[in-house]
Structure formats: structure tokens, C-alpha cells
Design an enzyme around this catalytic site. Structure first.
Site, PDB file in Angstrom:
ATOM      1  N   TYR A 147       0.838  -1.203   0.000  1.00  0.00           N
ATOM      2  CA  TYR A 147       0.000   0.000   0.000  1.00  0.00           C
ATOM      3  C   TYR A 147       0.875   1.256   0.000  1.00  0.00           C
ATOM      4  CZ  TYR A 147      -3.777   3.130   1.734  1.00  0.00           C
ATOM      5  OH  TYR A 147      -4.702   4.140   1.908  1.00  0.00           O
ATOM      6  N   ASP A 148       1.816   1.323   0.975  1.00  0.00           N
ATOM      7  CA  ASP A 148       2.623   2.542   1.138  1.00  0.00           C
ATOM      8  C   ASP A 148       3.410   2.868  -0.129  1.00  0.00           C
ATOM      9  OD1 ASP A 148       1.859   1.619   3.628  1.00  0.00           O
ATOM     10  OD2 ASP A 148       3.714   2.189   4.633  1.00  0.00           O
ATOM     11  N   ASN A 176      -6.306   9.111   8.747  1.00  0.00           N
ATOM     12  CA  ASN A 176      -7.379   8.202   9.187  1.00  0.00           C
ATOM     13  C   ASN A 176      -8.753   8.880   9.219  1.00  0.00           C
ATOM     14  OD1 ASN A 176      -4.726   7.296  10.320  1.00  0.00           O
ATOM     15  ND2 ASN A 176      -5.962   5.524  10.881  1.00  0.00           N
ATOM     16  N   ARG A 188     -10.342  -1.946  10.413  1.00  0.00           N
ATOM     17  CA  ARG A 188      -9.753  -0.714  10.936  1.00  0.00           C
ATOM     18  C   ARG A 188     -10.233  -0.485  12.363  1.00  0.00           C
ATOM     19  NH1 ARG A 188     -10.171   3.067   5.538  1.00  0.00           N
ATOM     20  NH2 ARG A 188     -11.902   1.680   5.036  1.00  0.00           N
ATOM     21  N   VAL A 189      -9.524   0.357  13.082  1.00  0.00           N
ATOM     22  CA  VAL A 189      -9.687   0.373  14.532  1.00  0.00           C
ATOM     23  C   VAL A 189     -11.078   0.835  14.983  1.00  0.00           C
ATOM     24  CG1 VAL A 189      -8.639   2.677  14.919  1.00  0.00           C
ATOM     25  CG2 VAL A 189      -8.482   0.902  16.686  1.00  0.00           C
ATOM     26  N   ASN A 192     -13.716  -1.860  14.235  1.00  0.00           N
ATOM     27  CA  ASN A 192     -13.434  -2.994  15.129  1.00  0.00           C
ATOM     28  C   ASN A 192     -13.942  -2.717  16.538  1.00  0.00           C
ATOM     29  OD1 ASN A 192     -12.236  -4.676  13.282  1.00  0.00           O
ATOM     30  ND2 ASN A 192     -10.274  -4.803  14.323  1.00  0.00           N
ATOM     31  N   PHE A 193     -13.478  -1.620  17.147  1.00  0.00           N
ATOM     32  CA  PHE A 193     -13.825  -1.356  18.549  1.00  0.00           C
ATOM     33  C   PHE A 193     -15.332  -1.159  18.726  1.00  0.00           C
ATOM     34  CE2 PHE A 193      -9.430   0.538  19.996  1.00  0.00           C
ATOM     35  CZ  PHE A 193      -8.875  -0.734  19.890  1.00  0.00           C
ATOM     36  N   ARG A 213      -3.193   7.886  16.665  1.00  0.00           N
ATOM     37  CA  ARG A 213      -3.794   8.217  15.376  1.00  0.00           C
ATOM     38  C   ARG A 213      -4.639   9.475  15.582  1.00  0.00           C
ATOM     39  NH1 ARG A 213      -0.709   4.722  14.315  1.00  0.00           N
ATOM     40  NH2 ARG A 213      -0.933   2.976  12.863  1.00  0.00           N
ATOM     41  N   ASP A 275       3.688  -1.155  12.135  1.00  0.00           N
ATOM     42  CA  ASP A 275       2.548  -0.306  12.509  1.00  0.00           C
ATOM     43  C   ASP A 275       3.105   1.061  12.957  1.00  0.00           C
ATOM     44  OD1 ASP A 275      -0.541  -1.105  13.551  1.00  0.00           O
ATOM     45  OD2 ASP A 275       0.320   0.686  14.459  1.00  0.00           O
TER      46      ASP A 275
END
Ligand code: NAD
Ligand code: UDP
Length: 313
Positions: A147-148, A176, A188-189, A192-193, A213, A275
Site C-alpha cells: 500500500y505505502d 485516518n 480498521r480500529v 473494530n472497537f 492516530r 505499525d
């Protein structure tokens, strides 16, 4: 003649909000997506709009447009680390071949070209916050590099067309972004959370949760992209778009626990390779050139996002 825009990645999270925004401003929107990481549900409500045309198509194949185009937005590309590591070849191709195809189309039509790049091009940054002048700290062979490095190459293609052909190109490095229409299983966070908390299943912190983030609500991001695409005299510019309010992942968990009454325990999992330890945009350039800054408070955006995910349960 109507203002006409081609948007790739239109059935994705950000792409679908962009389609809505340009339709609202009376643009004719020609939308492409192959549903690699997006979903038809994101655009089904737009299909009856006479100014909206959708083509189910992989933009790494030869592209042409049935109508004149004045702006191209190239947003097609899996954005979640889980998605791009599941589809490494597709990700590299859409950011290389897909970028050539879409920028050649812009050149053929004399259209303005907007590339969706990413804060990931800064890698695990040694400069904080990140300005557009920073070249980044990227592992070129690690799992995130699909990706990067692909996005870095897509920036190289874009700037080469600007220099060689004087094409009116603009690049946004998106930080983000979150909001309704992210996939619940996106990985993604925030999805997810929120989904873990709603289902009382364990909240999965990767590493010690001290990494940071900065989260931008999708309507703010869309406003920034709209200005970048429609303002004059920005050819060749690269502009960060994101919200500079920075949170540790541990802090994010506690905010989500305040917003959702949940029985979820916290569980710690290993930190994914490479990460980034911190991330926060410097948005001085966006403020100066686009008169833009985020307007949505994090808790307000989070509540909208929680309500969206509740509606999917
Ligand atoms: P997403 O995965 O929800 O949307 C991407 C869309 O592109 C999907 O609908 C997918 O099916 C489509 N697509 C992928 N390959 C394609 C191909 N070859 N042909 C046609 N369509 C294809 O991701 P998103 O969060 O909406 O991200 C959109 C863009 O913004 C991406 O380019 C991403 O790199 C960039 N970006 C997003 C974020 C973020 O936080 N959401 C951050 C930085 C950059
Ligand atoms: N993360 C986490 N738990 C999760 C998902 C992500 O702790 O269930 C962390 C991840 O390791 C990263 C941050 O949250 O440090 C943001 O991850 P995300 O995948 O949303 O986006 P990234 O910024 O890494 O592309």
C-alpha cells in the site's frame, strides 16, 4: 454543459460520500467500482438519480468514458490494512496501472486530476506532526509496502504528468478517516472497537495501545476533497487532509467505553509489523489554500458512526 466528474472507488466508504456530495452540487457523476473492498449497498440509493451513472469495472483494465469529463477523482484502492494485505497484487495494480489509466483519461479529456494518497506515505514518521515536505520513513519490503509504496508510486506518476504534460493535478494525503459506510468487518480500529463493544466481545488492542492516530470525520474529509477538486490555481499541489486531534489507541478504547455501555473486556494482541507509532497531520497548507479545517467534534462523529453500526445489527 453540465459539470462532469469521474470517480473511481465510488462504492467504497469515502467514494460513496464523494458521489453524494458532487450530486448535491448538481454535477454529473460517472462512477466506477469493481466491489473489491466496497459494496453496492453504499450507492444503491444513488442509482435512481439521473445525474448518476455507475459502471462495475476494474480500473486496471483499459478505460474510456462515454461522456466528456472535467474532473477525475482516483479513489479506488483498498484502504484498510486487513484489506490491502488480503489483496496485495490488486492494491499495487490499482495504484500503478489504475493510476496510469485514470490519469491518461484525464489527459485525453483535458480534465483536472485528483489523486487520493495517504498519510501512509510518511510510514512510521520521524517528523511529528507530518507536513507535506516530509519524505517519510517507509519500509519498502514489509507487508504494508504493498500500500505505502504503491501510493508513493502513484504520487510519482501524478507529479510526472504535472511536470511533463502540464496536467492540472492535485494530490491529497488523507489521514485516518471514519464514519458511516465503513464495513463492520473492515478491520480498521474504529469499526473494530465499535462492533466489538456493541457485541460485548473483547476489545482488541494491538501492542500496548500507546501508538497514536488522528481521526477525521468523513463529512469534513469530503468538504476538503470538494474544495481541492473545485478551487482554481492549485495545480501540482499536495495537501494533507485530516484532523490533528491525536489520540492513543488506549484513549480511543476508553472513549468508546464511555459512549457504548459494554461488557467487553480488553484483550492485548501483538502489534502488526511496521505499525506506525504516531500520526498527526499538519494542516496549515489546507487551511491556507482551501480555507479548510475539520468542524466535527470526535465524540459527535463517533456517535453517528455508532448509530450506523447499530443499524446494521
Ligand atoms: P474502501 O476500501 O472503502 O474503498 C475503496 C473502493 O475502491 C472500494 O469500493 C473498492 O471496491 C474499489 N476498488 C479497489 N480496487 C479497484 C479497481 N481495481 N477497480 C475499481 N474499483 C476498485 O476505502 P476508503 O476508505 O473509502 O478509501 C478510499 C481511498 O482513500 C483509497 O484510495 C484510500 O487509499 C484513500 N485513503 C483512505 C483513508 C481512510 O482513512 N479511509 C486514509 C488514507 C487514504
Ligand atoms: N488497532 C488496534 N486494534 C484493532 C485494530 C487496529 O489496536 O482492532 C490499531 C492498529 O494497530 C493501529 C491503529 O489501531 O495502530 C490504527 O489502525 P487502523 O487499521 O485503523 O489504521 P492504520 O492507521 O494502521 O492504517
Amino acid at each position: 454543459m453540465k459539470k462532469s466528474i469521474l470517480i473511481t472507488g465510488a462504492a467504497g466508504f469515502i467514494g460513496s460520500h464523494l458521489c453524494e456530495r458532487f450530486l448535491k452540487e448538481e454535477w454529473q457523476v460517472l462512477a466506477f467500482d469493481n466491489f473489491l473492498s466496497g459494496h453496492s449497498n453504499n450507492i444503491s440509493h444513488l442509482l435512481s438519480n439521473k445525474n448518476f451513472s455507475f459502471i462495475n469495472y476494474d480500473v486496471t483494465n483499459f478505460m474510456c468514458s462515454p461522456q466528456p469529463i472535467s474532473v477525475v477523482l482516483h479513489f479506488a484502492c483498498p484502504a484498510s490494512p486487513v484489506d490491502y494485505m488480503k489483496y496485495p497484487m490488486e492494491t499495487m495494480k490499482v495504484d500503478s496501472i489504475g493510476t496510469f489509466n485514470t490519469i491518461d483519461l484525464a489527459k485525453e479529456h483535458g480534465a483536472r486530476y485528483i489523486l487520493a494518497s495517504t498519510s501512509e506515505i510518511y510510514g512510521d514518521p520521524l517528523q511529528h506532526p507530518q507536513t507535506e515536505e516530509y519524505w517519510g520513513n517507509v519500509n519498502p519490503i514489509g507487508p504494508r509496502s504493498v500500500y505505502d509504496e504503491a501510493k508513493r508510486f502513484s504520487e510519482t506518476i501524478t507529479m510526472s504528468y504535472f511536470r511533463e504534460y502540464k496536467l492540472d493535478t492535485r494530490i491529497t494525503r488523507i489521514f485516518n478517516t471514519y464514519g458511516p459506510r465503513m464495513k463492520a468487518q473492515d478491520g480498521r480500529v474504529i469499526p473494530n472497537f465499535v462492533n466489538q463493544a456493541l457485541k460485548n466481545s473483547p476489545l482488541t488492542i494491538y501492542g500496548d495501545g500507546q501508538q497514536t492516530r488522528s481521526f477525521c470525520y468523513v463529512s469534513d474529509l469530503v468538504e476538503g476533497v470538494y474544495r481541492l477538486a473545485t478551487y482554481d490555481n492549485l495545480q501540482g499541489e499536495i495537501i494533507n487532509l485530516g484532523n490533528p486531534d491525536e489520540y492513543t489507541i488506549q484513549k480511543l478504547v476508553s472513549i468508546i467505553q464511555q459512549e457504548i455501555s459494554t461488557k467487553s473486556p480488553i484483550t492485548y494482541k501483538s502489534l502488526p509489523t511496521d505499525d506506525p507509532r504516531k500520526r498527526k497531520p499538519d494542516i496549515t497548507k489546507a487551511a491556507n489554500l482551501l480555507n479548510w479545517s475539520p468542524q466535527v467534534d470526535f465524540k459527535d462523529g463517533l456517535r453517528e458512526t455508532i448509530n450506523y453500526f447499530k443499524s446494521l445489527l
